[in-house]
Design an enzyme around this catalytic site. Structure first.
Site, PDB file in Angstrom:
ATOM      1  N   LYS A  85       0.815  -1.217   0.000  1.00  0.00           N
ATOM      2  CA  LYS A  85       0.000   0.000   0.000  1.00  0.00           C
ATOM      3  C   LYS A  85       0.851   1.271   0.000  1.00  0.00           C
ATOM      4  O   LYS A  85       0.490   2.247  -0.654  1.00  0.00           O
ATOM      5  CB  LYS A  85      -0.965   0.007   1.178  1.00  0.00           C
ATOM      6  N   THR A  86       1.974   1.244   0.713  1.00  0.00           N
ATOM      7  CA  THR A  86       2.837   2.427   0.727  1.00  0.00           C
ATOM      8  C   THR A  86       3.408   2.683  -0.659  1.00  0.00           C
ATOM      9  O   THR A  86       3.526   3.835  -1.104  1.00  0.00           O
ATOM     10  CB  THR A  86       3.975   2.252   1.756  1.00  0.00           C
ATOM     11  N   ASP A 141      -3.284   7.873   4.971  1.00  0.00           N
ATOM     12  CA  ASP A 141      -2.902   6.479   5.186  1.00  0.00           C
ATOM     13  C   ASP A 141      -3.512   5.981   6.503  1.00  0.00           C
ATOM     14  O   ASP A 141      -3.803   6.773   7.401  1.00  0.00           O
ATOM     15  CB  ASP A 141      -1.371   6.390   5.234  1.00  0.00           C
ATOM     16  N   GLU A 142      -3.698   4.667   6.605  1.00  0.00           N
ATOM     17  CA  GLU A 142      -4.230   4.030   7.821  1.00  0.00           C
ATOM     18  C   GLU A 142      -5.541   4.695   8.261  1.00  0.00           C
ATOM     19  O   GLU A 142      -5.748   4.994   9.443  1.00  0.00           O
ATOM     20  CB  GLU A 142      -3.203   4.107   8.959  1.00  0.00           C
ATOM     21  N   GLN A 146      -7.502  -4.534  10.045  1.00  0.00           N
ATOM     22  CA  GLN A 146      -6.379  -4.220  10.923  1.00  0.00           C
ATOM     23  C   GLN A 146      -6.691  -3.034  11.840  1.00  0.00           C
ATOM     24  O   GLN A 146      -5.783  -2.354  12.310  1.00  0.00           O
ATOM     25  CB  GLN A 146      -5.123  -3.930  10.099  1.00  0.00           C
ATOM     26  N   ARG A 192       2.057 -10.737  10.346  1.00  0.00           N
ATOM     27  CA  ARG A 192       3.422 -10.220  10.496  1.00  0.00           C
ATOM     28  C   ARG A 192       4.438 -11.237   9.994  1.00  0.00           C
ATOM     29  O   ARG A 192       5.583 -10.897   9.716  1.00  0.00           O
ATOM     30  CB  ARG A 192       3.751  -9.919  11.968  1.00  0.00           C
TER      31      ARG A 192
END
Length: 737
Positions: free
Chosen positions: A32-33, A218-219, A249, A594
Site C-alpha cells: 500500500k505504501t 494512510d491508515e 487491521q 506479520r
C-alpha cells in the site's frame, strides 16, 4: 521509466485514480505504501499538479519519513516536494502560524503524557482532590477521549453521568485554563485547536482548501472523530480525497480510533471509487489462508481475501506448554534451532508477540538464560529517561519561560537551595496576580537563589539567539551545573546518564544548519511528536519482543504468538462483548500477517500472570484454523471443542457445518528432543524426593495433579479438581504417577 512499472494491476488502478474520492482497501503486505507514494508522484509528473497542492497524512513520524524518502526518489530533480506528515505534525505547523487568532502565542510548547500528569496533579491539589482516590492518568484519559470526540469542557460537564465523569468535568476546564496560561497544548489539542480555527475562521479554512487540492490519508481505519472531521473539512471543497487502509487491521478503538470512518466512506462520498489491493508480497500461502480463516469469522468488515504467488509454505506450528516458563523455553530453543541453520546468526528475523506487556518478563528470563540478544518495544524509551527529560525541560523553558511544568521540573535540578515553601509562595503569588510562575519568580527579590535562577534562564535565552540547539545544550549542561552533578555521582548510572545526554547532543546536531531560534523550536517540536514505534530502529542484531498492538506495520521471517488462551488472548473483557471480541480477532489477524515464512502459536495449560495462576482454555482463535494448515499437535480432532479431559466436555462453537477445524489437545506435548524439562532450582537446598516439574502426582484428598514448581522445601501442584495448592514436601501425602 514509467511510474506504473513494477506495479500490479490493482496498484496501477490506484495510482491512476487521481480525481474525486477514492477508497483503497489495502490488505496486509499488499504494497500500500508503494501504491500511495507512486500515486503522489503520478499526480505531479503525469497530472501536472504542483507539489504545493498535495497533502499526505499518516500516523507515525517513521511512516511519514519513509513516505517522504520514497516520493523523493520517484521525483528526482523536482525542486519541491509535497507536504507529508502526521496529523499532529501538520496541525502543529498550521497552529504555529495561526494560533494567535485563538489567543495563544505562536511559540507554544507541546506537553507529553508526563507533563500532563504533573499539571493535573497540581490542579487536583488546588481542588483538594486526593490523587489516591482519583487517578490523574484516568482523568487525563477521559479528557483525551472527550477531545477526540471534539467535546469541550462545558459539553463534557453537561453530559457527566456518574461520580467519575462529574469529577472529570470539574477538572477539565481548569486543566485547559492552566494549559493556556502556560502557553501549552497537549497532543489532542493540536487537532482540536486546528478544527476550532477552521470553524471560527472560514477564510482560513478556505486558504488551506485551496492549498491542499489533493489529500491522501494512510491508515484511515485508525482515525478518530477529530481526525475524521479535520480531513472532511479540508477535502470538502474539491473532494479529491484518497484514503487507504484495512478495516481488518483496526485495533486501536481503545485510544479513540473509529473503524466506522472507513466502513462509511462510501456513505460520505457516494461517488467514491473503491479499489482492493489483495495481492500479498510478504507471507506464504498457508499463512495467508490461516489469517483469512480467522478474520472471516468477523461480521463487521469489508470482504476481501489476500493471495500470493508464493505457493505453499510450512504449516503453522501450534504448541502446547505446561506453563509460561515452558512456553518461553520453547520459544528460545526454537530461535536457536533456526539460528544454527544460518551461516551468520540474524536474530532480527525473529519476533515474539504477546497480548500484554506483563507476559514479557518470563520471556526475557529465558532469552537471558539461553544467551539470545533481544530488545523490547514498549520499555523505557530514550526520551522518557530522567536526564533527557531534564535537559528538554531546560530547552522548553528557554523557548517559553511561561511553561511552568518544565520550570518546576528544573528549578531545583541540580539542587539550588530553593525549598518547597519558597516555591509554594511564588505559586500563590502567580495565582493571585494571574500571571505565569516565571513572571512571579522574576518579581521575587527576597531570595538570592531564585534571583540567580531567573538570571540563568535569561542568560540561556540570550544564548539561544547565538547558538543552534546542539551548542545550546552544551552550555546548559555546563553552566547549570548538571554535568558536575552527574560527574560527582561517580557511579555507572551517573556515567550512563552523561552518555545519554551526549547522545541527545548527537541527535540535535542535525538541526545545526538552521538559524538558532528556529533550530531550538524545530528540535523541540519534532521530539515532542515522536511515538513509540518511531523509536524502533533496525539497530543491533536482536530478536524483538513486543505486544501485538506494537507489531502492526512490521514484518519478520519468524513470528511467535504466545499466550493463546481464553481470557488472555482474546482478552477477558472481550469474551462477553461481540464488538470487542471482533477487535481481538483483528488483533490476531495482525499478528498472523506479520509472519513471512514461519509462524508458531503457543498456549499453556496454566500460567502465572499478575501474581496469580490461571488455568484457561486454549484460545478460540486456534479453533478458527483449518486442520490441514497446522501441525505440532494432535494429528486428528480426537477431542471435540476445547477437550473433555480438562475443560469439562466437548464444545463446538461453530456447529456441524463449519468443516474440519484444528482442535487443540491440551494434554499433548510435542515429542521433540528440544522439549526438555525446565531446570528447577531448590532455593533452600532441600532434598527433593524424586519429584520434578511436570510430574503427575496423586493426593488422597485433592486427587490428581501436576507439579508446577519446587522451591524451598515446598511443592506447588495444580490439581484438576481444586486448582493450585502449595504443600510441604516433607509431609504432603503425594504419590508420583
Amino acid at each position: 521509466m514509467s511510474l506504473l512499472d513494477g506495479l500490479n494491476e490493482m496498484q496501477q488502478e490506484a495510482v491512476k485514480a487521481t480525481d474525486g474520492p477514492v477508497l483503497i482497501i489495502a490488505g496486509a503486505g499488499s504494497g500500500k505504501t508503494r501504491a500511495l507514494t507512486h500515486r503522489v508522484a503520478y499526480l505531479i509528473q503525469e497530472k501536472n499538479v504542483r507539489p504545493w497542492n498535495i497533502l499526505a497524512v499518516t500516523f507515525t513520524n517513521k511512516a511519514a519519513g519513509e513516505m517522504k524518502e520514497r516520493i523523493a526518489k520517484l521525483l528526482v530533480g523536482e525542486p519541491e516536494l509535497p507536504t507529508v506528515g502526521t496529523f499532529h505534525s501538520i496541525c502543529a505547523q498550521i497552529l504555529r502560524r495561526h494560533i494567535h487568532q485563538l489567543g495563544f502565542e505562536n511559540q507554544f510548547v507541546i506537553y507529553d503524557a508526563n507533563d500532563q500528569v504533573v499539571l493535573m496533579k497540581e490542579i487536583m491539589k488546588d481542588h483538594h482532590i486526593d490523587e489516591k482516590q482519583l487517578n490523574p492518568k484516568a482523568v487525563l484519559g477521559a479528557i483525551s477521549q472527550a477531545k477526540n470526540q471534539l467535546m469541550g469542557a462545558d459539553d463534557y460537564a453537561l453530559h457527566a453521568h456518574n461520580p467519575f465523569t462529574e469529577k472529570v468535568g470539574q477538572l477539565y476546564k481548569p486543566y485547559q485554563r492552566r494549559l493556556a496560561k502556560n502557553q501549552a497544548l497537549d497532543f489532542d489539542d493540536l487537532i482540536l485547536k486546528t478544527v476550532e480555527l477552521f470553524e471560527k475562521f472560514p477564510d482560513l479554512l478556505d486558504h488551506y482548501q485551496e492549498r491542499y487540492l489533493y489529500i491522501s490519508v494512510d491508515e484511515y481505519q485508525d482515525t478518530n472523530h477529530a481526525q475524521y472531521t479535520l480531513v472532511k473539512m479540508l477535502a470538502a471543497k474539491y473532494r479529491n480525497l484518497c484514503v487507504i487502509g484495512d478495516p481488518d487491521q483496526s485495533i486501536y478503538s481503545w485510544r479513540g480510533a473509529n473503524m466506522q470512518n472507513i466502513l462509511d466512506f462510501e456513505k460520505d462520498y457516494p461517488e467514491a471509487l473503491v479499489i482492493k489491493l489483495e495481492q500479498n508480497y510478504r507471507s506464504t500461502a498457508l499463512i495467508l489462508e490461516a489469517a483469512h480463516s480467522v478474520i472471516a469469522r468477523n461480521t463487521h468488515r469489508k470482504e476481501k481475501k489476500l493471495w500470493t504467488e508464493r505457493e505453499g509454505g510450512e504449516k503453522l506450528k501450534v504448541w502446547h506448554s505446561r506453563d509460561e516458563r515452558d512456553e518461553a523455553y520453547k520459544v528460545a530453543e526454537t530461535i536457536l534451532k533456526h539460528v544454527r541453520q544460518q551461516d551468520a546468526p540474524d536474530y532480527r528475523e525473529f519476533a515474539v508477540l504477546y497480548r500484554t506487556n506483563a507476559q514479557s518478563r518470563v520471556l526475557e528470563e529465558a532469552f537471558m538464560r539461553f544467551g539470545i540478544p533481544y530488545k523490547i518495544v514498549g520499555g523505557v524509551k530514550f526520551y522518557l529517561r530522567k536526564e533527557i527529560k531534564d535537559i528538554i525541560a531546560y530547552l522548553r523553558v528557554i523557548q517559553n519561560p511561561h511553561d511552568s511544568v518544565s520550570l518546576l521540573r528544573i528549578i531545583n535540578t541540580p539542587a539550588r537551595k530553593i525549598g518547597p515553601k519558597a516555591i509554594e509562595q511564588v505559586q500563590s503569588q502567580a495565582v493571585l496576580s494571574d500571571v505565569s510562575f516565571f513572571t512571579a519568580l522574576e518579581r521575587q527579590t527576597d531570595s538570592k537563589a531564585m534571583t540567580a535562577f531567573s538570571t540563568l534562564i535569561r542568560h540561556f535565552r540570550d544564548l539561544s539567539e547565538e547558538f543552534a540547539v546542539a551548542g545550546l545544550i552544551k552550555h546548559v549542561i555546563s553552566e547549570s551545573g548538571y554535568r558536575d552533578m552527574l560527574v560527582a555521582d561517580q557511579s555507572p548510572e551517573g556515567e550512563a546518564r552523561l552518555q545519554n545526554i551526549q547522545e541527545l547532543i548527537s541527535v540535535a546536531d542535525k538541526y545545526e544548519a538552521l538559524e538558532p531560534r528556529i533550530s531550538l523550536a524545530t528540535f523541540l517540536e519534532e521530539i515532542s511528536l515522536i511515538s513509540d514505534l518511531d523509536q524502533l530502529e533496525d539497530g543491533p542484531n536482536s530478536a524483538t519482543l513486543m505486544t501485538l498492538h506494537s507489531a502492526k506495520g512490521l514484518e519478520f521471517s519468524v513470528v511467535f504468538i504466545t499466550g493463546l488462551e481464553e481470557g488472555i488472548f482474546p482478552h477477558s473483557r472481550a469474551l462477553f462483548e461481540p464488538h470487542e471480541l471482533e477487535e481481538e480477532r483483528r488483533l490476531m489477524y495482525v499478528g498472523i500477517t506479520r509472519a513471512m515464512n514461519h509462524l508458531y502459536l503457543l498456549y499453556a495449560k496454566q500460567r502465572m500472570l499478575f501474581g496469580e495462576f490461571k488455568q484457561n482454555a486454549p484460545s478460540q482463535f486456534l479453533l478458527d484454523l483449518p486442520e490441514d494448515l497446522v501441525e505440532g499437535n494432535a494429528p486428528a480432532p480426537s477431542i471435540a471443542g476445547f477437550g473433555s479431559r480438562v475443560f469439562g466436555g466437548p464444545v463446538d462453537p461453530y456447529g456441524t457445518d463449519s468443516g474440519p477445524r484444528f482442535v487443540p489437545d491440551v494434554d499433548f506435548v510435542p515429542d521433540d528432543p528440544e522439549n526438555r524439562p525446565i531446570p528447577m532450582e531448590d532455593d533452600a537446598g532441600f532434598d527433593i524426593p524424586e519429584l520434578h516439574d511436570g510430574d503427575r502426582v496423586f493426593h488422597k484428598t485433592f486427587g490428581e495433579g501436576v507439579v508446577i514448581q519446587i522451591a524451598g522445601g515446598m511443592v506447588t501442584v495444580a490439581f484438576k479438581m481444586v486448582g493450585i495448592k502449595k504443600l510441604s514436601l516433607s509431609i504432603a501425602p503425594l504419590r508420583k504417577l
